[in-house]
Write a protein that holds these residues in place. Structure first.
Motif, PDB file in Angstrom:
ATOM      1  N   ASP A  51      -3.716   8.244  -2.858  1.00  0.00           N
ATOM      2  CA  ASP A  51      -3.137   9.548  -3.170  1.00  0.00           C
ATOM      3  C   ASP A  51      -1.831   9.815  -2.438  1.00  0.00           C
ATOM      4  O   ASP A  51      -0.924  10.451  -2.990  1.00  0.00           O
ATOM      5  N   ASP A  52      -1.715   9.371  -1.196  1.00  0.00           N
ATOM      6  CA  ASP A  52      -0.488   9.638  -0.435  1.00  0.00           C
ATOM      7  C   ASP A  52       0.741   9.081  -1.145  1.00  0.00           C
ATOM      8  O   ASP A  52       1.805   9.717  -1.177  1.00  0.00           O
ATOM      9  N   ALA A  53       0.593   7.893  -1.724  1.00  0.00           N
ATOM     10  CA  ALA A  53       1.708   7.292  -2.451  1.00  0.00           C
ATOM     11  C   ALA A  53       2.073   8.125  -3.672  1.00  0.00           C
ATOM     12  O   ALA A  53       3.256   8.414  -3.913  1.00  0.00           O
ATOM     13  N   LEU A  54       1.076   8.541  -4.451  1.00  0.00           N
ATOM     14  CA  LEU A  54       1.360   9.303  -5.670  1.00  0.00           C
ATOM     15  C   LEU A  54       1.886  10.695  -5.353  1.00  0.00           C
ATOM     16  O   LEU A  54       2.706  11.244  -6.109  1.00  0.00           O
ATOM     17  N   VAL A  55       1.443  11.297  -4.252  1.00  0.00           N
ATOM     18  CA  VAL A  55       1.990  12.601  -3.862  1.00  0.00           C
ATOM     19  C   VAL A  55       3.476  12.466  -3.555  1.00  0.00           C
ATOM     20  O   VAL A  55       4.297  13.301  -3.977  1.00  0.00           O
ATOM     21  N   SER A  56       3.845  11.423  -2.834  1.00  0.00           N
ATOM     22  CA  SER A  56       5.257  11.196  -2.530  1.00  0.00           C
ATOM     23  C   SER A  56       6.070  10.941  -3.792  1.00  0.00           C
ATOM     24  O   SER A  56       7.170  11.487  -3.960  1.00  0.00           O
ATOM     25  N   ILE A  57       5.517  10.129  -4.694  1.00  0.00           N
ATOM     26  CA  ILE A  57       6.201   9.856  -5.956  1.00  0.00           C
ATOM     27  C   ILE A  57       6.337  11.137  -6.770  1.00  0.00           C
ATOM     28  O   ILE A  57       7.396  11.431  -7.352  1.00  0.00           O
ATOM     29  N   GLY A  58       5.272  11.918  -6.824  1.00  0.00           N
ATOM     30  CA  GLY A  58       5.306  13.155  -7.605  1.00  0.00           C
ATOM     31  C   GLY A  58       6.313  14.158  -7.073  1.00  0.00           C
ATOM     32  O   GLY A  58       6.933  14.901  -7.842  1.00  0.00           O
ATOM     33  N   GLN A  59       6.498  14.198  -5.762  1.00  0.00           N
ATOM     34  CA  GLN A  59       7.451  15.128  -5.161  1.00  0.00           C
ATOM     35  C   GLN A  59       8.890  14.650  -5.282  1.00  0.00           C
ATOM     36  O   GLN A  59       9.816  15.469  -5.329  1.00  0.00           O
ATOM     37  N   GLY A  60       9.083  13.335  -5.350  1.00  0.00           N
ATOM     38  CA  GLY A  60      10.450  12.820  -5.341  1.00  0.00           C
ATOM     39  C   GLY A  60      10.977  12.304  -6.659  1.00  0.00           C
ATOM     40  O   GLY A  60      12.193  12.186  -6.841  1.00  0.00           O
ATOM     41  N   GLY A 100       0.803  -1.209   0.000  1.00  0.00           N
ATOM     42  CA  GLY A 100       0.000   0.000   0.000  1.00  0.00           C
ATOM     43  C   GLY A 100       0.838   1.261   0.000  1.00  0.00           C
ATOM     44  O   GLY A 100       1.985   1.275  -0.463  1.00  0.00           O
ATOM     45  N   ASP A 101       0.278   2.337   0.568  1.00  0.00           N
ATOM     46  CA  ASP A 101       0.926   3.643   0.537  1.00  0.00           C
ATOM     47  C   ASP A 101       2.271   3.658   1.253  1.00  0.00           C
ATOM     48  O   ASP A 101       3.211   4.320   0.819  1.00  0.00           O
ATOM     49  N   LYS A 102       2.374   2.944   2.362  1.00  0.00           N
ATOM     50  CA  LYS A 102       3.592   3.004   3.172  1.00  0.00           C
ATOM     51  C   LYS A 102       4.840   2.660   2.373  1.00  0.00           C
ATOM     52  O   LYS A 102       5.847   3.383   2.419  1.00  0.00           O
ATOM     53  N   GLY A 103       4.790   1.574   1.621  1.00  0.00           N
ATOM     54  CA  GLY A 103       5.946   1.182   0.826  1.00  0.00           C
ATOM     55  C   GLY A 103       6.239   2.170  -0.289  1.00  0.00           C
ATOM     56  O   GLY A 103       7.401   2.527  -0.543  1.00  0.00           O
ATOM     57  N   LEU A 104       5.190   2.652  -0.966  1.00  0.00           N
ATOM     58  CA  LEU A 104       5.397   3.565  -2.086  1.00  0.00           C
ATOM     59  C   LEU A 104       5.866   4.935  -1.629  1.00  0.00           C
ATOM     60  O   LEU A 104       6.605   5.625  -2.356  1.00  0.00           O
TER      61      LEU A 104
END
Length: 652
Positions: A507-516, A480-484
Motif C-alpha cells: 500500500d505504501d507504494a500505491l499511496v505514493s503513486i496515487g499522490q504523485g 519493493g515499496d522503497k523504489g516505488l
C-alpha cells in the motif's frame, strides 16, 4: 421458447420476413429482433439494407454533417474498432465483413458503375447504425468460439460451421470490391484462406494505385503475386508472412516487374522461398527500406545481396537460424542508413556481428537482441561507442550480457527513451545507476525476471529519469515499496504502471503513486500486500484511469470498487478475477460510476453471484465482454446478453 423452437421450425423465412417488416423500424425493435437468434438477425438486416438503397438508387441518405468513410485511401476492416452496440457484438467477424461486402455489391453492380469508383466516401447505415470512420477490410478470419444454445447445441454448432464457411471472404467478394474501389491504396487480407490467385488478380487489374498489400496467412499462389507486380506499379509495402503457397518463382517475377517502388517486405515461414528470392529483390528493389525475415531457409547469401544493393535499408528484422557473422558484418559495413535492427534466436553468430554494426551503423536508434546466446558485454560496448543516437534497447534472454555492457549504454547513449531488460540475470544495480545518471530523457522501463536489480536501482532511475511515463516490472522479487515511493515522488508524468507478482510492493507504494501520478493504466496482479488502502489512493488520484487489473489480490474488497466508481469515471477495462472479498454490492457501486465500462473479468470470485453479473450487463451500456463462470449466468441474462458473455473453460 423453452424446450423447443416452435417458430423457426414452422415458419418459412418469407413469412418471418413479412412479420418483421410490419414493425415500425425503431432502433430498439431492431435490436430486440437481432438478439433473438442468428436467423432473425439476418432477416432483420434485409429491409434496412433495401430501404437505404431505395432512397437514392445507390446510396443511403446522409445526415447534415457526418464523418466520412474513406474508401480511396485506406481499406481495412477491424471488427473491434467498429463495435458500437450489443448487435455488433453478436456478430462473428466473418459475418460482419460479409455484410459490408453485401452492402457494397448493389452499388458496384448498379447501372452507374462509375458512381462508386470516383467517390471517396460511402455510408453503411444498415450495418452498425452509425457512421463508420474508416472502412477497413483487415479481414481477420480467426474462428471465434460459437456461443451455442443450451437446448439446441448440436443444431447451433452445425449452423455456425455453415455460416462461417459462407461468410469467409472469397474471390467473388474480392472481385466485387475491386470493381467498385478503383482508387484503393491499402488492402489487408489476413488469414483469408479462401482467397486464391484469381481473386488477387482481379484486385491487381482494377486497383492499380495499390500501395500496401498484406496477405499474411493467405494461400495465394505465384500467379496472383505476379499479377500484382505487373499491374500495381506503385506498391510500396508487401507482407508475405505465412503465405505457404508462394515459391521463389512468384517473388522473383514480382521483383522483376514491380521492384522499383517496393520499400517494405516481410517474409516468414514460407518453405519454398529461399535466398534466390532475396537475390532477385536485391537486384530490382534497390530502394528497399524495411526487411523482415523469419525462416530457416535463408542463409548468408541472400542477406549479403540485400546489404550490397539496398543501401537505403533502414530497418532489418531477422529470425534466421542459418545466418552467421558473415552476413551481419556486411550489413554493418555497407548499410550506413540502418536505424532499426532486431535479431531473434541467433545461435550462429558472435560479438563480431555487433562490432561491425557499432562501427558502421552510426544512425542506429532501435536495437532488439532476443535469445542471442553468444553475445557478451563486448557487443553492447561496441554499440554504445558507435551508435550514440540509440533511443530504444531491448535485451531478452541474452544470458552472457551483464552489468558492464549496460553500463556502457548508460554512459554513452544519453538520448535513450526506452529500455527493456527481460530475463537478464547477470545485470545488476550499477547498470541502472548509469542509466539514471545520464539518460534523463528515459520514458519507459521494462524489467522482467531480473533477480539482481533491487530498490536501489529503481531509486536511481526515479531520481534521474523524471520524464518516466511507463514502468513495467514483473517477478523482480528484490523490488519493493522503497523504489516505488521514489517513483511517486519524482516521476510526475507516469501514466502506465504494471507491477505483476512483485511480492514486496504494498500500500505504501500505491499511496505514493496515487499522490504523485495520475495513472491511465494500472496492473498490480499478484501483489499480495496491496489492500483497499492502496487502491483507494489510486482511485482518488487517477481520474483518467482506463485499465485496471487487481486479480489475485485477497486484500481488495467492495470499498475499493466504491472508490473506483466515484473517482474513475473513464474506466473501460477491469480484471477482478480471484478476488475473494469482492461482492455484488461492490459491483453495483462500480457500475454506477463507471458508465464507460467495456470489459469485466471476474472468474473465481466466490462472493459474486448471478445478480452481480446481471448488474454489470444491464448497467453498462458500452459493455462488450464479461468473463465469468457459466453457472453464475441466469437464463434471463443469457437471453439478453449472450453475445458479450464469455465463459471460463472448465472442461479441459
Amino acid at each position: 421458447m423453452k424446450g423447443s423452437d416452435l417458430i423457426n421450425s414452422k415458419l418459412p423465412d418469407e413469412l418471418l420476413f413479412d412479420i418483421i417488416q410490419r414493425f415500425d423500424g425503431s432502433k430498439s425493435d431492431c435490436d430486440a429482433i437481432s438478439l433473438v437468434c442468428k436467423k432473425w438477425m439476418r432477416i432483420e438486416a434485409i429491409p434496412a439494407r433495401r430501404n437505404h438503397q431505395d432512397h437514392s438508387g445507390c446510396q443511403a441518405p446522409r445526415p447534415a454533417s457526418p464523418p466520412t468513410c474513406t474508401l480511396g485511401s485506406t481499406i481495412e476492416m477491424e471488427l473491434n474498432s467498429l463495435e458500437r452496440s450489443h448487435i455488433v457484438n453478436n456478430l462473428k467477424s466473418q459475418a460482419f465483413e460479409a455484410r459490408l461486402l453485401t452492402s457494397l455489391s448493389p452499388l458496384v453492380m448498379s447501372n452507374d458503375q462509375n458512381a462508386l469508383g470516383g467517390v471517396q466516401t460511402l455510408y453503411f447505415a444498415d450495418v452498425v447504425d452509425c457512421w463508420l470512420q474508416t472502412y477497413v477490410i483487415d479481414v481477420m478470419q480467426k474462428k471465434r468460439r460459437a456461443h451455442s444454445s443450451e437446448h439446441h447445441q448440436v443444431n447451433e454448432n452445425s449452423e455456425s460451421e455453415s455460416e462461417l464457411e459462407s461468410f469467409c471472404l472469397s474471390d467473388a467478394g474480392l472481385s466485387s470490391l475491386a470493381i467498385g474501389c478503383k482508387d484503393l491504396e491499402k488492402l489487408s487480407l489476413i488469414w483469408c484462406s479462401n482467397i486464391t490467385s484469381l481473386g488477387l488478380k482481379s484486385i491487381a487489374e482494377s486497383c492499380r494505385f495499390l500501395r500496401s498489400l498484406d496477405m499474411q496467412g493467405s494461400y495465394i499462389g505465384d500467379q496472383g503475386l505476379t499479377a500484382v507486380g505487373q499491374c500495381c506499379k506503385q506498391l510500396e509495402d508487401l507482407n508475405l508472412r505465412f503465405c505457404e503457397g508462394l515459391t521463389d518463382q512468384g517473388v522473383v517475377e514480382f521483383a522483376q516487374v514491380c521492384g522499383k517502388a517496393l520499400k517494405s517486405l516481410g517474409i516468414a515461414a514460407c518453405a519454398w522461398i529461399t535466398d534466390k528470392s532475396l537475390i532477385a529483390v536485391a537486384a530490382h528493389c534497390t530502394f528497399l527500406e524495411t526487411l523482415s525475415l523469419d525462416s530457416e531457409f535463408f542463409r548468408n547469401e541472400g542477406i549479403v545481396s540485400i546489404a550490397k544493393s539496398c543501401r537505403s535499408l533502414k530497418a532489418l528484422k531477422l529470425q534466421c537460424i542459418n545466418v552467421t557473422d558473415e552476413a551481419l558484418q556486411v550489413v554493418g559495413s555497407l548499410c550506413s542508413s540502418l536505424e532499426l535492427l532486431a535479431l531473434f534466436s541467433f545461435q550462429r553468430f558472435t560479438d563480431r556481428s555487433l562490432l561491425a554494426i557499432g562501427k558502421g551503423c552510426k544512425k542506429l536508434r532501435d536495437l532488439t537482441l532476443s535469445d542471442c546466446y553468444f553475445l557478451s558485454d563486448k557487443s553492447l560496448e561496441a554499440v554504445a561507442s558507435g551508435c550514440t543516437k540509440l533511443t530504444h534497447l531491448e535485451i531478452n534472454g541474452c544470458h552472457n550480457i551483464g552489468t558492464w555492457g549496460l553500463e556502457s549504454i548508460g554512459k554513452s547513449c544519453s538520448g535513450l527513451l526506452e529500455l527493456a531488460l527481460l530475463y537478464c540475470q547477470r545485470i545488476g544495480n550499477s547498470a541502472l545507476f548509469e542509466v539514471g545518471k545520464n539518460c534523463s530523457l528515459l520514458q519507459a522501463l521494462h524489467l522482467v525476471d531480473c533477480s539482481n536489480i533491487n530498490d536501489e536501482a529503481i531509486c536511481a532511475v526515479a531520481q534521474g529519469c523524471r520524464n518516466l511515463r511507463k514502468l513495467h516490472i514483473r517477478r523482480c522479487y528484490e523490488i519493493g515499496d522503497k523504489g516505488l515511493i521514489k517513483v511517486g515522488e519524482n516521476c510526475k508524468f507516469l501514466t502506465d504502471l504494471s507491477l505483476r507478482f512483485v511480492d514486496r510492493v504494498g500500500d505504501d507504494a500505491l499511496v505514493s503513486i496515487g499522490q504523485g501520478c495520475s495513472l491511465r493504466y494500472l496492473h498490480v496482479s499478484g501483489c499480495h500486500l496491496v489492500t483497499d488502502i492502496g487502491l483507494t489512493a489510486i482511485a482518488r488520484g487517477s481520474p483518467e484511469l482506463t485499465y485496471l487489473d487487481i486479480s489475485v489480490l485477497q486484500g481488495i474488497g467492495d470499498m475499493s470498487l466504491a472508490e473506483l466508481g466515484e473517482g474513475c469515471p473513464m474506466l473501460k477495462d477491469i480484471v477482478l478475477s480471484h478476488c475473494r472479498q469482492i461482492t455484488d454490492t461492490g459491483l453495483s457501486h462500480l457500475v454506477k460510476g463507471c458508465a464507460q465500462l467495456e470489459t469485466c473479468h471476474m472468474v473465481y470470485c466466490p462472493s459474486i453471484t448471478s445478480a452481480g453479473v446481471a448488474t454489470v450487463v444491464s448497467g453498462c451500456a458500452n459493455i462488450k465482454k464479461v468473463l465469468i463462470e457459466k453457472w453464475k449466468v441466469s437464463q434471463r441474462t443469457r437471453r439478453r446478453a449472450s453475445s458479450i458473455i464469455s465463459y471460463l473453460c472448465m472442461e479441459l
